[in-house]
Design a protein around this motif. Structure first.
Motif, PDB file in Angstrom:
ATOM      1  N   ARG A 184       0.834  -1.209   0.000  1.00 47.86           N
ATOM      2  CA  ARG A 184       0.000   0.000   0.000  1.00 47.86           C
ATOM      3  C   ARG A 184       0.868   1.258   0.000  1.00 47.86           C
ATOM      4  NH1 ARG A 184      -3.812  -0.973   5.099  1.00 47.86           N
ATOM      5  NH2 ARG A 184      -1.749  -1.210   6.021  1.00 47.86           N
ATOM      6  N   LEU A 185       2.168   1.103  -0.043  1.00 53.73           N
ATOM      7  CA  LEU A 185       3.074   2.258  -0.002  1.00 53.73           C
ATOM      8  C   LEU A 185       3.295   2.862  -1.385  1.00 53.73           C
ATOM      9  CD1 LEU A 185       5.733   0.914   2.518  1.00 53.73           C
ATOM     10  CD2 LEU A 185       3.807   2.443   2.973  1.00 53.73           C
ATOM     11  N   PHE A 186       2.930   2.119  -2.442  1.00 53.89           N
ATOM     12  CA  PHE A 186       3.101   2.604  -3.804  1.00 53.89           C
ATOM     13  C   PHE A 186       1.851   2.294  -4.614  1.00 53.89           C
ATOM     14  CE2 PHE A 186       7.339   1.967  -2.055  1.00 53.89           C
ATOM     15  CZ  PHE A 186       7.865   3.236  -2.241  1.00 53.89           C
ATOM     16  N   HIS A 187       1.888   2.644  -5.901  1.00 54.91           N
ATOM     17  CA  HIS A 187       0.667   2.624  -6.707  1.00 54.91           C
ATOM     18  C   HIS A 187       0.697   1.558  -7.798  1.00 54.91           C
ATOM     19  CE1 HIS A 187      -0.802   6.162  -4.685  1.00 54.91           C
ATOM     20  NE2 HIS A 187       0.293   6.826  -4.989  1.00 54.91           N
ATOM     21  N   ASN A 188      -0.477   1.275  -8.316  1.00 59.11           N
ATOM     22  CA  ASN A 188      -0.659   0.323  -9.405  1.00 59.11           C
ATOM     23  C   ASN A 188      -0.133   0.959 -10.692  1.00 59.11           C
ATOM     24  OD1 ASN A 188      -1.537  -1.438 -11.354  1.00 59.11           O
ATOM     25  ND2 ASN A 188      -3.702  -1.299 -10.836  1.00 59.11           N
ATOM     26  N   VAL A 189       0.995   0.465 -11.199  1.00 60.28           N
ATOM     27  CA  VAL A 189       1.625   1.107 -12.348  1.00 60.28           C
ATOM     28  C   VAL A 189       0.807   0.942 -13.617  1.00 60.28           C
ATOM     29  CG1 VAL A 189       3.922   0.917 -11.360  1.00 60.28           C
ATOM     30  CG2 VAL A 189       3.069  -0.928 -12.827  1.00 60.28           C
ATOM     31  N   LEU A 190      -0.081  -0.050 -13.670  1.00 53.42           N
ATOM     32  CA  LEU A 190      -0.907  -0.214 -14.860  1.00 53.42           C
ATOM     33  C   LEU A 190      -1.898   0.927 -15.039  1.00 53.42           C
ATOM     34  CD1 LEU A 190      -1.613  -4.058 -14.797  1.00 53.42           C
ATOM     35  CD2 LEU A 190       0.088  -2.818 -16.147  1.00 53.42           C
ATOM     36  N   LEU A 191      -2.110   1.720 -13.988  1.00 58.95           N
ATOM     37  CA  LEU A 191      -2.989   2.879 -14.088  1.00 58.95           C
ATOM     38  C   LEU A 191      -2.261   4.113 -14.609  1.00 58.95           C
ATOM     39  CD1 LEU A 191      -5.000   2.568 -10.737  1.00 58.95           C
ATOM     40  CD2 LEU A 191      -5.577   1.646 -12.995  1.00 58.95           C
ATOM     41  N   ALA A 192      -0.935   4.007 -14.804  1.00 58.02           N
ATOM     42  CA  ALA A 192      -0.154   5.148 -15.281  1.00 58.02           C
ATOM     43  C   ALA A 192      -0.526   5.475 -16.726  1.00 58.02           C
ATOM     44  CB  ALA A 192       1.342   4.843 -15.173  1.00 58.02           C
ATOM     45  N   ASP A 193      -0.542   6.760 -17.049  1.00 57.72           N
ATOM     46  CA  ASP A 193      -0.886   7.218 -18.396  1.00 57.72           C
ATOM     47  C   ASP A 193       0.297   7.996 -18.971  1.00 57.72           C
ATOM     48  OD1 ASP A 193      -1.939   8.164 -20.730  1.00 57.72           O
ATOM     49  OD2 ASP A 193      -3.374   9.536 -19.806  1.00 57.72           O
ATOM     50  N   PRO A 194       1.058   7.396 -19.902  1.00 55.87           N
ATOM     51  CA  PRO A 194       2.208   8.107 -20.463  1.00 55.87           C
ATOM     52  C   PRO A 194       1.827   9.295 -21.328  1.00 55.87           C
ATOM     53  CG  PRO A 194       1.860   6.040 -21.619  1.00 55.87           C
ATOM     54  CD  PRO A 194       0.929   6.042 -20.442  1.00 55.87           C
ATOM     55  N   GLY A 195       0.530   9.428 -21.638  1.00 51.84           N
ATOM     56  CA  GLY A 195       0.100  10.626 -22.347  1.00 51.84           C
ATOM     57  C   GLY A 195       0.412  11.891 -21.580  1.00 51.84           C
ATOM     58  N   LEU A 196       0.542  11.780 -20.260  1.00 55.45           N
ATOM     59  CA  LEU A 196       0.867  12.946 -19.436  1.00 55.45           C
ATOM     60  C   LEU A 196       2.272  13.469 -19.712  1.00 55.45           C
ATOM     61  CD1 LEU A 196      -0.645  11.764 -16.016  1.00 55.45           C
ATOM     62  CD2 LEU A 196      -1.613  13.428 -17.611  1.00 55.45           C
ATOM     63  N   ILE A 197       3.136  12.652 -20.312  1.00 59.51           N
ATOM     64  CA  ILE A 197       4.488  13.099 -20.656  1.00 59.51           C
ATOM     65  C   ILE A 197       4.683  13.124 -22.170  1.00 59.51           C
ATOM     66  CG2 ILE A 197       5.500  12.368 -18.480  1.00 59.51           C
ATOM     67  CD1 ILE A 197       6.587   9.875 -19.951  1.00 59.51           C
ATOM     68  N   GLY A 198       3.560  13.206 -22.885  1.00 60.01           N
ATOM     69  CA  GLY A 198       3.641  13.367 -24.325  1.00 60.01           C
ATOM     70  C   GLY A 198       3.869  12.099 -25.111  1.00 60.01           C
ATOM     71  N   VAL A 199       3.632  10.929 -24.503  1.00 59.91           N
ATOM     72  CA  VAL A 199       3.773   9.654 -25.208  1.00 59.91           C
ATOM     73  C   VAL A 199       2.434   8.924 -25.104  1.00 59.91           C
ATOM     74  CG1 VAL A 199       5.144   7.563 -25.515  1.00 59.91           C
ATOM     75  CG2 VAL A 199       6.181   9.599 -24.462  1.00 59.91           C
ATOM     76  N   PRO A 200       1.464   9.271 -25.936  1.00 62.40           N
ATOM     77  CA  PRO A 200       0.119   8.689 -25.785  1.00 62.40           C
ATOM     78  C   PRO A 200       0.096   7.198 -26.069  1.00 62.40           C
ATOM     79  CG  PRO A 200       0.275   9.948 -27.810  1.00 62.40           C
ATOM     80  CD  PRO A 200       1.538  10.224 -27.059  1.00 62.40           C
ATOM     81  N   LEU A 201      -0.795   6.519 -25.360  1.00 61.89           N
ATOM     82  CA  LEU A 201      -1.014   5.095 -25.607  1.00 61.89           C
ATOM     83  C   LEU A 201      -1.751   4.907 -26.924  1.00 61.89           C
ATOM     84  CD1 LEU A 201      -2.223   4.019 -22.052  1.00 61.89           C
ATOM     85  CD2 LEU A 201      -0.101   3.290 -23.142  1.00 61.89           C
ATOM     86  N   PRO A 202      -1.448   3.839 -27.662  1.00 55.72           N
ATOM     87  CA  PRO A 202      -2.218   3.586 -28.888  1.00 55.72           C
ATOM     88  C   PRO A 202      -3.635   3.160 -28.536  1.00 55.72           C
ATOM     89  CG  PRO A 202      -0.711   1.768 -28.432  1.00 55.72           C
ATOM     90  CD  PRO A 202      -0.380   2.847 -27.443  1.00 55.72           C
ATOM     91  N   PRO A 203      -4.605   3.446 -29.397  1.00 56.28           N
ATOM     92  CA  PRO A 203      -5.979   2.995 -29.132  1.00 56.28           C
ATOM     93  C   PRO A 203      -6.039   1.479 -29.008  1.00 56.28           C
ATOM     94  CG  PRO A 203      -5.920   4.589 -30.927  1.00 56.28           C
ATOM     95  CD  PRO A 203      -4.496   4.206 -30.652  1.00 56.28           C
ATOM     96  N   ALA A 204      -6.986   1.023 -28.200  1.00 58.00           N
ATOM     97  CA  ALA A 204      -7.151  -0.414 -27.984  1.00 58.00           C
ATOM     98  C   ALA A 204      -8.631  -0.735 -27.876  1.00 58.00           C
ATOM     99  CB  ALA A 204      -6.416  -0.850 -26.717  1.00 58.00           C
ATOM    100  N   PRO A 205      -9.032  -1.945 -28.229  1.00 59.72           N
ATOM    101  CA  PRO A 205     -10.441  -2.329 -28.058  1.00 59.72           C
ATOM    102  C   PRO A 205     -10.874  -2.161 -26.602  1.00 59.72           C
ATOM    103  CG  PRO A 205      -9.253  -3.970 -29.347  1.00 59.72           C
ATOM    104  CD  PRO A 205      -8.229  -3.036 -28.802  1.00 59.72           C
ATOM    105  N   ALA A 206     -12.139  -1.793 -26.404  1.00 66.63           N
ATOM    106  CA  ALA A 206     -12.671  -1.564 -25.057  1.00 66.63           C
ATOM    107  C   ALA A 206     -13.859  -2.486 -24.822  1.00 66.63           C
ATOM    108  CB  ALA A 206     -13.085  -0.104 -24.886  1.00 66.63           C
ATOM    109  N   PRO A 207     -13.607  -3.752 -24.510  1.00 71.10           N
ATOM    110  CA  PRO A 207     -14.709  -4.706 -24.328  1.00 71.10           C
ATOM    111  C   PRO A 207     -15.496  -4.420 -23.062  1.00 71.10           C
ATOM    112  CG  PRO A 207     -12.631  -5.712 -23.717  1.00 71.10           C
ATOM    113  CD  PRO A 207     -12.291  -4.376 -24.299  1.00 71.10           C
ATOM    114  N   ALA A 208     -16.688  -5.021 -22.962  1.00 69.52           N
ATOM    115  CA  ALA A 208     -17.535  -4.818 -21.786  1.00 69.52           C
ATOM    116  C   ALA A 208     -16.905  -5.400 -20.533  1.00 69.52           C
ATOM    117  CB  ALA A 208     -18.913  -5.439 -22.018  1.00 69.52           C
TER     118      ALA A 208
END
Length: 628
Positions: A184-208
């Motif tokens: 609990r001292l650090f964060h889930n890195v999969l929630l990181a968004d590199p778009g915040l540093i100018g490297v956007p993630l490529p689009p991906a399918p968004a299933p239900a």
């Protein structure tokens, strides 16, 4: 009293207790013995002391000699004890050093109350991975959270309660429950968004439903590519963050890098040379895989940046902003247990005895901070955990806050009903929460559902730790629904939580369908009888809302929201699923794979959802009721 019971009582194990239905229960002797064998009640060299600001301070009976107080800001005082041996009241909250004769103590002086919540506000609750963003992605992340915070702020909400962001296991995407973290001292890195540093993630399918195994692996590869492409400014900021967080972040980043190489459920499955974080083998690994370790440290900075950005976006329109969620414990195979296993309970898991939320009891399969180790370490692990959770939040929800008073501990491998309550240092823990909440300027929500100890809710209210009043559980002695106008004021009023049926799901009996499909315990003979009882309950809620006649077949969402929003609580929180009329709940307690827990996505980006006519009408209703 037998010797076993005497020893159990001495360490705070509770043999006799009362369940949620008021029935007396007794823990079997073999369970007491098994738990005792796993506890180390070695006392600290000097007790940790705590007190409330403005009240006299009790000292240990054996504390003799001159008194000298060193305040954490550098000031000093020499208070004189009164006739009963107590120190005079002080009004300087913080962690101070107290010298009495030859002995030194830590004195935690707490404000009497946590920060007051804003009056008559409302907020929404969301699961971050469930969020959709404008750019399609396989699951929600901090970028989607920024968009949600902006959209809910424009809709009139003053708070956005989020699922825990604690660090999980990036090398093992099958472990995606936010309530079973690696640390609990650090964060889930999969929630990181590199778009915040100018490297956007490529689009991906968004299933239900999120396909975590494939989606998490692909996201980690994308984050590695973003790390390789990061500019000098981002790398410099990440390095500064790494240096600031010091040895704790270094150990966690090494754990993630090792886990990616060695696999296994956790560190216990690794070769013995790697089970000690300070071993020569680990040090060599860190040197030989320096870039891998740097990558995971970089992701922690990026995840932290995402939460900071989301909180800034929230506070542009909200009084509170994000309400972070503090899980009750962590996975025994995770980085916290690897790096500081002496801080945690060993050979025990925590959960809950059978209650209305979990009729079979709950064994969460996680461990928690050891109360005896907390005393020995001056509560440092708990303080650090709170600070990590509150770093970018205007509030904190303490999951299973009953754990501040007592924990239901279960010998490893046993079922949930084979446990016992272990008393926690509740006064110290609550005072530390008050100190840290005041420093962060954050309101405190204490989840007080389940088997509640006598007087616990009164103590929460006295300290301005808001309890939770959740519509399905607010019943009278005959099972009827109570009027929200009579709910406690020092609480948060809610239509439901991530663990309860949605309003629409409850109205249509979707939770009953799931219960019988999974063969869960029921008070009724069959599914038809269960549904017939729900008909009676629906009619009772319809009457409680002041309506007459036959309840409608479709869920009266607007009416239910208005009903709960009328409570005197300073804050009402509505799960986004209830704003949308969704029938499925995010999590079904007591299940792992049988129900798609933590996998459901919302049907569209938050901005689009809140613009829908029915949803906009409900947010307007909440704003008028809570701010009018």
């Amino acid at each position: 009293m037998t010797d076993l019971v005497r020893r159990a009582t001495a360490v705070g194990l509770v043999r006799d207790w009362e369940d949620a239905d008021g029935n007396a229960q007794r823990v079997p002797d073999d369970v007491l013995a098994a738990i005792l064998d796993r506890l180390d009640p070695t006392p600290p060299e000097a007790p940790f002391l705590s007190a409330d600001a403005g009240t006299a301070i009790d000292l240990p009976a054996d504390a003799t000699g001159a008194v000298e107080l060193h305040f954490e800001d550098g000031g000093r005082a020499t208070p004189t004890r009164d006739a009963s041996g107590r120190l005079p009241p002080l009004d300087r909250p913080g962690y101070h050093r107290l010298l009495v004769g030859e002995r030194a103590y830590t004195l935690a002086l707490a404000p009497r109350r946590c920060p007051e919540p804003p009056p008559r506000s409302w907020g929404a609750a969301v699961q971050i991975p469930a969020l959709q963003s404008r750019a399609p992605r396989a699951f929600g992340d901090s970028g989607a959270l920024v968009e949600a915070a902006e959209a809910f702020g424009r809709a009139g909400a003053h708070a956005l309660a989020i699922s825990p962001t604690h660090a999980l296991f990036p090398a093992d995407p099958t472990r995606f429950s936010p309530y079973a973290p690696s640390t609990r001292l650090f964060h889930n890195v999969l929630l990181a968004d590199p778009g915040l540093i100018g490297v956007p993630l490529p689009p991906a399918p968004a299933p239900a439903l999120i396909e975590w195994e494939s989606a998490a692996r692909e996201r980690l590869q994308q984050l590695r590519a973003a790390y390789d492409l990061a500019g000098e400014a981002a790398r410099s900021a990440a390095l500064a963050f790494r240096r600031q967080r010091g040895a704790a972040l270094e150990a966690h980043a090494r754990f993630d890098a090792l886990h990616a190489q060695l696999g296994g459920h956790g560190w216990q499955d690794w070769p013995s040379a790697y089970q000690n974080p300070t071993s020569d083998a680990v040090i060599r690994f860190a040197a030989e895989h320096a870039d891998d370790v740097a990558f995971y440290a970089f992701l922690q900075w990026l995840a932290d940046l995402g939460l900071a950005t989301a909180q800034r976006a929230a506070r542009e329109r909200m009084r509170v902003g994000l309400i972070a969620d503090l899980a009750v414990g962590m996975d025994g195979g995770g980085s916290h247990a690897w790096g500081a296993r002496d801080e945690l309970l060993t050979g025990l898991t925590v959960g809950a005895p059978p209650d209305p939320l979990g009729p079979d009891g709950q064994n969460w399969g996680i461990t928690a901070l050891d109360p005896f180790a907390l005393e020995r370490t001056g509560f440092r692990p708990f303080i650090e955990t709170l600070r990590a959770t509150l770093a970018h939040a205007g509030g904190i929800r303490i999951d299973h806050a009953l754990g501040l008073q007592r924990l239901w501990v279960i010998p490893a491998g046993e079922s949930a009903d084979r446990g016992a309550y272990l008393t926690m240092p509740g006064d110290h823990l609550r005072r530390i929460v008050a100190i840290e909440a005041q420093r962060a300027g954050a309101l405190v929500i204490a989840e007080d559902l389940g088997t509640v100890p006598p007087g616990f809710r009164d103590e929460l209210a006295r300290r301005c730790m808001l309890g939770m009043r959740v519509l399905p559980f607010e019943r009278d002695a005959d099972g009827g629904f109570t009027d929200p106008a009579g709910w406690d004021e020092m609480t948060v009023a809610m239509t439901g939580t991530h663990d309860t049926p949605t309003v629409a799901g409850w109205w249509k009996g979707r939770d009953i369908d799931w219960a019988w499909r999974l063969g869960r315990r029921s008070r009724h003979a069959d599914a038809a009888a269960d549904q017939a009882h729900r008909d009676v309950e629906r009619a009772a809620l319809w009457r409680a809302m002041g309506e007459t006649g036959t309840p409608p077949a479709e869920p009266p969402l607007d009416r239910v929201l208005a009903h709960v929003a009328a409570a005197p609580a300073p804050l009402a929180i509505v799960p986004v699923e209830d704003l949308l009329g969704e029938e499925e709940q995010p999590n079904l307690p007591g299940t792992v794979d049988e129900h798609p827990n933590w996998r459901r996505r919302l049907p569209a980006p938050t901005e689009q959802l809140l613009a829908q006519r029915d949803v906009a009408r409900r947010t307007d209703l909440l704003t008028a009721e809570r701010h009018g």
